[in-house]
Design a protein around this motif. Sequence first.
Motif, PDB file in Angstrom:
ATOM      1  N   TYR A 103       3.826  46.793  65.538  1.00  0.00           N
ATOM      2  CA  TYR A 103       3.494  48.031  64.840  1.00  0.00           C
ATOM      3  C   TYR A 103       2.337  48.781  65.487  1.00  0.00           C
TER       4      TYR A 103
ATOM      5  N   ASP B  40      -1.902  51.944  64.203  1.00  0.00           N
ATOM      6  CA  ASP B  40      -0.483  52.092  64.494  1.00  0.00           C
ATOM      7  C   ASP B  40      -0.295  52.765  65.837  1.00  0.00           C
TER       8      ASP B  40
ATOM      9  N   ASN C  62       5.314  55.500  66.561  1.00  0.00           N
ATOM     10  CA  ASN C  62       6.083  54.606  65.690  1.00  0.00           C
ATOM     11  C   ASN C  62       7.270  55.299  65.031  1.00  0.00           C
TER      12      ASN C  62
END
Length: 195
Positions: free
Chosen positions: A22, A28, A32
């Motif tokens: 992730y 992040d 993503n």
Amino acid sequence: SDPGTPRVYCVEHPYFDRAGLYGEAGQDYGDNLQRWSFFCRAALEVLPRVTRSPCVLHCHDWHTALAPVYIRTYHRDLPFAKGVRTTAGQYHLCYCYTPMRYAWAMEGEYLRDFGLAGSPLAWLARRELAKLRAWDCAAAGRVTDIVAISRHVAGRVLEAYGRESPVIYPPVDVEAFTLRADKEPFYVVVGRLVP
């Protein structure tokens, strides 16, 4: 080889060339949304090549959320994408872990997490989530019975779908644990963390 024959695919792609799944260092990856969209589409593209008729397509959590949408749009002519059809007397059971959190219980949190809560795109996201909730209700209406994994989830099922659902707790080998009479000032909870 024929569909259904086991195969192993080795893929070189920038979406795989990274240390974490992730993100890294508590952050992040910036791409993503594009990565999960790509993975949903790629999984659906490969299905007809590796199996004649998938029995179950498990879409769990936000990173698989586009798979049902892609089935309805890009793959609607494929036999496995026509939706679950039941015949008279056929039983269709849903063992529900939870209704889609991002669409039902945690819409605001997901919008905030993706920086959409105060943005001009918030209305579009809310409109699309409302469509997703309507689709989800219609799909839940085609299920014979819904069984929840906990009383909390049974409450979510009732709120989202207006249906009562009995509870069957996930199996746990309780014999593997020994209860202690003397308690310590802490407790441990082990579970899957959902981003």
